[in-house]
Design an enzyme around this catalytic site. Sequence first.
Site, short mmCIF file in Angstrom:
data_model
loop_
_atom_site.label_atom_id
_atom_site.label_comp_id
_atom_site.label_asym_id
_atom_site.label_seq_id
_atom_site.Cartn_x
_atom_site.Cartn_y
_atom_site.Cartn_z
N LYS A 1 35.90 38.85 29.70
CA LYS A 1 37.44 38.80 30.24
C LYS A 1 37.94 37.75 30.73
O LYS A 1 37.95 37.36 31.80
CB LYS A 1 36.77 40.14 31.31
CG LYS A 1 38.47 40.78 32.08
CD LYS A 1 37.42 41.52 33.01
CE LYS A 1 38.92 41.98 33.47
NZ LYS A 1 40.29 42.90 32.57
N GLU B 1 40.16 49.54 21.86
CA GLU B 1 40.32 50.39 22.95
C GLU B 1 42.21 50.00 23.18
O GLU B 1 42.94 49.88 22.01
CB GLU B 1 39.71 49.10 23.47
CG GLU B 1 40.06 47.47 24.00
CD GLU B 1 39.27 46.58 24.63
OE1 GLU B 1 38.75 47.27 25.68
OE2 GLU B 1 38.95 45.56 24.54
N1 PMP Z 1 40.15 47.26 28.14
C1 PMP Z 1 41.09 45.58 28.26
C2 PMP Z 1 41.27 45.36 26.98
C3 PMP Z 1 41.71 45.97 29.69
O1 PMP Z 1 42.04 44.52 29.51
C4 PMP Z 1 40.49 46.91 31.14
C5 PMP Z 1 41.26 46.84 31.68
N2 PMP Z 1 41.36 45.23 32.79
C6 PMP Z 1 40.07 47.96 30.19
C7 PMP Z 1 39.80 47.66 29.07
C8 PMP Z 1 39.02 48.59 31.71
O2 PMP Z 1 38.44 48.35 32.22
P1 PMP Z 1 37.69 48.40 33.69
O3 PMP Z 1 37.70 49.70 33.50
O4 PMP Z 1 36.82 47.37 34.04
O5 PMP Z 1 39.31 48.17 34.10
#
Ligand code: PMP
Length: 284
Positions: A149, A182
């Site tokens: 991230k 995604e």
């Molecule tokens: N994919 C991406 C690229 C994201 O930025 C996020 C959320 N920030 C998610 C998936 C979802 O992750 P989470 O459920 O941990 O918020």
Amino acid sequence: MSRIAYVDGAYGPLSAAHVSVEDRGFQFGDAVYEVWAVRGGELLDAEGHFTRLRRSLGELRIAEPMGERALRIVLAETVRRNRVKDGIVYLQVSRGAARRDHAFPDPPVRPTIVVTARAADPRAAAARREKGVAVISAPDIRWGRCDIKTVNLLPNILAKEDAKQKGAFEVWLVNADGLVTEGSASNAWIVDASGRLRTAPKTMNILHGITRDALIRLAEERQIAVDERPFTLEEAYAAREAFLSSASNAALPIVAIDGRTIGEGRPGPLARTLSDAYFGASSD
Ligand code: PMP
């Protein structure tokens, strides 16, 4: 009331908060971030986000800026000082400020840490969930470590801006094999034409969403099988249901992809079940 930010050990007005121009987050995007949803003043899925943060830092070999207990206190205090009941709290950690050089500073410098929080409008979110949203698709042109991230979000923000210009809420990214990886800021799900709940597996090509993990647990508790198998855009067009998941949007139904109506054109039953389960489970 002015918003408050935490930067490197001190709380102060967001408008006056700053980091060095030599910060490697600014210079190189050499930084990670994490986002927790806040509901009723509490962090949701707190542990999962801490675990992912440690992993992101570890993958980039950035030292943990503080222990988890101290960090929990800073997050809670930032939420409190901003009077956020429902919203999100952001954490950014960069490798720190150092004379510009691509290689890591040697000796290492102190990581920069920034925490901010902001309120969301739960009624607007509930209305969105009730109606469902539209998404468009775009090529996934990101790097090979989307599981970390990092703040390097340029492909994501360009795609999201394109979605916004086209009146869509999110953009689903499609890789060179034609598979939906995604969304720009969320994980992607469908209930395929044969009724199977599908979402892409946790490879290096997607962020391992904490909300995704929570929904898989909730589905399995309800004897709903989750098939962690990627799907094509064609399969998504033909799906019975589609939805996205993220900390800030929970499970959000999708009713159109690239202008094509999904299912009945309204939030589907499985998306609704999981969304209700998530809100039930996480309000405990
Ligand atoms: N994919 C991406 C690229 C994201 O930025 C996020 C959320 N920030 C998610 C998936 C979802 O992750 P989470 O459920 O941990 O918020």
